[in-house]
Motif scaffolding. Structure first.
Motif, PDB file in Angstrom:
ATOM      1  N   PRO A 186       0.472  -1.282   0.300  1.00 18.22           N
ATOM      2  CA  PRO A 186       0.135   0.085   0.112  1.00 18.22           C
ATOM      3  C   PRO A 186       0.851   1.383  -0.036  1.00 18.22           C
ATOM      4  O   PRO A 186       1.467   1.564   0.513  1.00 18.22           O
ATOM      5  CB  PRO A 186      -0.973   0.640   1.411  1.00 18.22           C
ATOM      6  CG  PRO A 186       0.237  -1.068   2.384  1.00 18.22           C
ATOM      7  CD  PRO A 186       0.649  -1.695   1.189  1.00 18.22           C
ATOM      8  N   ASN A 187       0.493   1.799  -1.101  1.00 15.93           N
ATOM      9  CA  ASN A 187       1.491   3.276  -0.231  1.00 15.93           C
ATOM     10  C   ASN A 187       0.511   4.488   0.480  1.00 15.93           C
ATOM     11  O   ASN A 187      -0.214   4.142   1.075  1.00 15.93           O
ATOM     12  CB  ASN A 187       1.156   4.054  -1.907  1.00 15.93           C
ATOM     13  CG  ASN A 187      -0.774   4.674  -2.360  1.00 15.93           C
ATOM     14  OD1 ASN A 187      -1.633   4.351  -1.395  1.00 15.93           O
ATOM     15  ND2 ASN A 187      -1.120   4.304  -3.506  1.00 15.93           N
ATOM     16  N   GLU A 188       1.041   5.811   0.302  1.00 17.29           N
ATOM     17  CA  GLU A 188       0.630   6.592   0.971  1.00 17.29           C
ATOM     18  C   GLU A 188      -0.696   6.623   1.705  1.00 17.29           C
ATOM     19  O   GLU A 188      -0.962   6.894   2.919  1.00 17.29           O
ATOM     20  CB  GLU A 188       1.606   8.096   1.622  1.00 17.29           C
ATOM     21  CG  GLU A 188       1.219   8.987   2.685  1.00 17.29           C
ATOM     22  CD  GLU A 188       1.476   8.267   4.237  1.00 17.29           C
ATOM     23  OE1 GLU A 188       1.256   8.377   5.601  1.00 17.29           O
ATOM     24  OE2 GLU A 188       2.929   7.044   3.798  1.00 17.29           O
ATOM     25  N   MET A 189      -1.177   7.210   0.842  1.00 19.21           N
ATOM     26  CA  MET A 189      -3.091   7.491   0.343  1.00 19.21           C
ATOM     27  C   MET A 189      -3.415   6.228   0.974  1.00 19.21           C
ATOM     28  O   MET A 189      -4.417   6.416   1.002  1.00 19.21           O
ATOM     29  CB  MET A 189      -3.672   7.948  -0.863  1.00 19.21           C
ATOM     30  CG  MET A 189      -2.605   9.320  -1.537  1.00 19.21           C
ATOM     31  SD  MET A 189      -2.766  10.567  -0.602  1.00 19.21           S
ATOM     32  CE  MET A 189      -4.690  10.309  -0.656  1.00 19.21           C
ATOM     33  N   ASP A 190      -3.318   4.822   0.085  1.00 21.80           N
ATOM     34  CA  ASP A 190      -3.794   3.526   0.380  1.00 21.80           C
ATOM     35  C   ASP A 190      -3.860   3.476   2.164  1.00 21.80           C
ATOM     36  O   ASP A 190      -4.822   3.394   3.336  1.00 21.80           O
ATOM     37  CB  ASP A 190      -3.437   2.772   0.305  1.00 21.80           C
ATOM     38  CG  ASP A 190      -3.659   2.497  -1.280  1.00 21.80           C
ATOM     39  OD1 ASP A 190      -4.423   3.097  -1.365  1.00 21.80           O
ATOM     40  OD2 ASP A 190      -3.244   1.843  -2.126  1.00 21.80           O
ATOM     41  N   ARG A 191      -2.726   3.873   2.780  1.00 21.57           N
ATOM     42  CA  ARG A 191      -2.827   3.759   4.214  1.00 21.57           C
ATOM     43  C   ARG A 191      -3.589   4.903   5.320  1.00 21.57           C
ATOM     44  O   ARG A 191      -4.090   4.406   5.897  1.00 21.57           O
ATOM     45  CB  ARG A 191      -1.099   4.102   4.847  1.00 21.57           C
ATOM     46  CG  ARG A 191      -0.754   3.416   6.830  1.00 21.57           C
ATOM     47  CD  ARG A 191       1.002   3.127   6.399  1.00 21.57           C
ATOM     48  NE  ARG A 191       1.051   4.953   6.832  1.00 21.57           N
ATOM     49  CZ  ARG A 191       1.054   6.058   7.439  1.00 21.57           C
ATOM     50  NH1 ARG A 191       0.568   5.867   8.347  1.00 21.57           N
ATOM     51  NH2 ARG A 191       0.845   7.078   6.759  1.00 21.57           N
ATOM     52  N   LEU A 192      -3.419   5.602   4.888  1.00 15.88           N
ATOM     53  CA  LEU A 192      -4.136   6.661   4.971  1.00 15.88           C
ATOM     54  C   LEU A 192      -5.409   6.448   5.384  1.00 15.88           C
ATOM     55  O   LEU A 192      -6.682   7.065   6.004  1.00 15.88           O
ATOM     56  CB  LEU A 192      -3.560   8.176   4.752  1.00 15.88           C
ATOM     57  CG  LEU A 192      -2.204   8.559   5.248  1.00 15.88           C
ATOM     58  CD1 LEU A 192      -1.961   9.969   4.737  1.00 15.88           C
ATOM     59  CD2 LEU A 192      -2.457   9.043   6.369  1.00 15.88           C
ATOM     60  N   GLY A 193      -5.791   6.638   3.726  1.00 12.98           N
ATOM     61  CA  GLY A 193      -7.450   5.649   3.532  1.00 12.98           C
ATOM     62  C   GLY A 193      -8.102   5.120   4.800  1.00 12.98           C
ATOM     63  O   GLY A 193      -8.886   4.965   5.465  1.00 12.98           O
ATOM     64  N   THR A 194      -7.223   4.362   4.709  1.00 14.76           N
ATOM     65  CA  THR A 194      -7.704   2.292   5.461  1.00 14.76           C
ATOM     66  C   THR A 194      -7.544   2.841   7.141  1.00 14.76           C
ATOM     67  O   THR A 194      -8.413   3.119   8.371  1.00 14.76           O
ATOM     68  CB  THR A 194      -6.450   1.237   5.780  1.00 14.76           C
ATOM     69  OG1 THR A 194      -6.625   0.880   4.270  1.00 14.76           O
ATOM     70  CG2 THR A 194      -6.671   0.760   6.319  1.00 14.76           C
ATOM     71  N   GLU A 195      -6.604   4.232   7.652  1.00 16.90           N
ATOM     72  CA  GLU A 195      -7.017   4.689   9.477  1.00 16.90           C
ATOM     73  C   GLU A 195      -8.126   5.287   9.651  1.00 16.90           C
ATOM     74  O   GLU A 195      -8.750   5.240   9.926  1.00 16.90           O
ATOM     75  CB  GLU A 195      -5.435   5.674   9.171  1.00 16.90           C
ATOM     76  CG  GLU A 195      -4.485   4.380   9.202  1.00 16.90           C
ATOM     77  CD  GLU A 195      -2.796   5.504  10.285  1.00 16.90           C
ATOM     78  OE1 GLU A 195      -3.146   6.250   9.704  1.00 16.90           O
ATOM     79  OE2 GLU A 195      -1.661   4.514   9.801  1.00 16.90           O
ATOM     80  N   MET A 196      -8.810   5.855   8.063  1.00 16.31           N
ATOM     81  CA  MET A 196      -9.286   7.232   8.251  1.00 16.31           C
ATOM     82  C   MET A 196     -11.282   6.353   8.949  1.00 16.31           C
ATOM     83  O   MET A 196     -11.681   6.533   9.108  1.00 16.31           O
ATOM     84  CB  MET A 196      -9.730   7.794   7.065  1.00 16.31           C
ATOM     85  CG  MET A 196     -10.490   8.946   6.857  1.00 16.31           C
ATOM     86  SD  MET A 196     -10.300   9.986   5.648  1.00 16.31           S
ATOM     87  CE  MET A 196     -11.796  10.633   5.352  1.00 16.31           C
ATOM     88  N   VAL A 197     -11.062   5.493   7.214  1.00 18.16           N
ATOM     89  CA  VAL A 197     -11.349   4.588   7.647  1.00 18.16           C
ATOM     90  C   VAL A 197     -11.978   3.495   8.919  1.00 18.16           C
ATOM     91  O   VAL A 197     -13.172   3.557   9.590  1.00 18.16           O
ATOM     92  CB  VAL A 197     -12.258   3.162   6.371  1.00 18.16           C
ATOM     93  CG1 VAL A 197     -12.757   2.369   6.883  1.00 18.16           C
ATOM     94  CG2 VAL A 197     -11.854   3.773   5.463  1.00 18.16           C
ATOM     95  N   ALA A 198     -10.884   3.164   9.517  1.00 19.33           N
ATOM     96  CA  ALA A 198     -11.113   2.899  11.004  1.00 19.33           C
ATOM     97  C   ALA A 198     -11.697   3.203  11.795  1.00 19.33           C
ATOM     98  O   ALA A 198     -12.482   3.481  12.588  1.00 19.33           O
ATOM     99  CB  ALA A 198      -9.400   2.617  11.583  1.00 19.33           C
ATOM    100  N   ARG A 199     -10.843   4.949  11.908  1.00 19.97           N
ATOM    101  CA  ARG A 199     -11.509   6.143  12.699  1.00 19.97           C
ATOM    102  C   ARG A 199     -12.920   5.962  12.582  1.00 19.97           C
ATOM    103  O   ARG A 199     -13.458   6.186  13.704  1.00 19.97           O
ATOM    104  CB  ARG A 199     -10.450   7.199  12.438  1.00 19.97           C
ATOM    105  CG  ARG A 199      -9.338   7.060  12.418  1.00 19.97           C
ATOM    106  CD  ARG A 199      -8.968   6.580  13.877  1.00 19.97           C
ATOM    107  NE  ARG A 199      -7.451   6.413  14.678  1.00 19.97           N
ATOM    108  CZ  ARG A 199      -6.471   5.386  14.113  1.00 19.97           C
ATOM    109  NH1 ARG A 199      -7.339   4.150  13.955  1.00 19.97           N
ATOM    110  NH2 ARG A 199      -5.657   5.464  14.477  1.00 19.97           N
ATOM    111  N   GLU A 200     -13.671   6.060  11.492  1.00 15.70           N
ATOM    112  CA  GLU A 200     -14.908   6.049  11.377  1.00 15.70           C
ATOM    113  C   GLU A 200     -15.536   5.309  12.021  1.00 15.70           C
ATOM    114  O   GLU A 200     -17.079   5.513  12.164  1.00 15.70           O
ATOM    115  CB  GLU A 200     -15.287   6.121   9.771  1.00 15.70           C
ATOM    116  CG  GLU A 200     -14.434   8.259   9.208  1.00 15.70           C
ATOM    117  CD  GLU A 200     -14.599   7.659   7.724  1.00 15.70           C
ATOM    118  OE1 GLU A 200     -16.002   7.308   7.218  1.00 15.70           O
ATOM    119  OE2 GLU A 200     -14.231   8.694   6.762  1.00 15.70           O
ATOM    120  N   LEU A 201     -14.974   3.794  12.033  1.00 15.11           N
ATOM    121  CA  LEU A 201     -15.527   2.259  12.655  1.00 15.11           C
ATOM    122  C   LEU A 201     -15.821   2.686  13.686  1.00 15.11           C
ATOM    123  O   LEU A 201     -16.704   2.862  13.962  1.00 15.11           O
ATOM    124  CB  LEU A 201     -15.366   1.587  11.576  1.00 15.11           C
ATOM    125  CG  LEU A 201     -15.401   0.854  10.097  1.00 15.11           C
ATOM    126  CD1 LEU A 201     -14.920   0.048   9.879  1.00 15.11           C
ATOM    127  CD2 LEU A 201     -17.281   0.771  10.071  1.00 15.11           C
TER     128      LEU A 201
END
Length: 194
Positions: free
Chosen positions: A150-165
């Motif tokens: 995963p690139n930086e954008m993918d990693r940040l997107g995954t973290e953002m989804v986890a925080r929203e959940l």
């Protein structure tokens, strides 16, 4: 002009090259491994001295590969032109043409009333000339999915989804606790009124 494939002496595809639109068949191309003065240049002067007509020490050019007038079919991972099948096909074509010429000559030698039907050239069917040079195991290795880092954008997107959940879970807990508090307050009110 059209692009046609070039192959090495083993028949393995190298690259495409441009040729005249009328080109067909298989033609060798050569590497020139000569020492001294290149062909086509006058050999009158070498190292500042005049040369007389010397016997030529030219070596035969080496075949480097072939230019193929038959397009590569799609779907091959590492195309290889079957030169042996091509040579056999060319031999069969020549034999069929020679046989036709003999039959035609015999037919033409007969008087017109004895000739019968005109001989017909029966060409052999063209074999499959382009083959896959890779084994099924090599193709499977090439086509299996590769793990993607995963690139930086993918990693940040995954973290953002986890925080929203997590936030959604906290909201659900908050609503459940709010409902409990409302239930307790209603119970208190009902006790006060009694």
């Amino acid at each position: 002009m059209k692009a046609v494939p070039k192959v090495n002496t083993d028949g393995l595809y190298i690259e495409d090259t441009l040729v005249d639109d009328t080109f067909s068949g298989v033609v060798p191309f050569y590497s020139h491994m000569e020492q001294g003065i290149p062909d086509g240049l006058p050999q009158t002067v070498r190292n500042g001295t005049e040369l007389e007509d010397e016997p030529s020490n030219k070596s035969e050019p080496n075949i480097s590969g072939y230019i193929i007038g038959i397009p590569v079919p799609p779907g091959l991972f590492r195309p290889c032109f079957d030169l042996a099948a091509w040579n056999a096909y060319e031999t069969a074509l020549t034999a069929a043409h020679d046989s036709f010429q003999q039959a035609l000559s015999k037919w033409q030698a007969l008087p017109e009333e004895q000739r019968g039907d005109l001989p017909v050239l029966k060409s052999p069917p063209q074999p499959t000339l382009w083959i896959e040079s890779l084994t099924p195991e090599e193709i499977e290795e090439l086509t299996k999915p590769q793990p993607v880092e995963p690139n930086e954008m993918d990693r940040l997107g995954t973290e953002m989804v986890a925080r929203e959940l997590e936030a959604l879970e906290l909201r659900k807990q908050n609503e459940a606790q709010g409902a409990q508090i409302v239930g307790l307050e209603l119970r208190l009110l009902s006790l006060k009124t009694n």
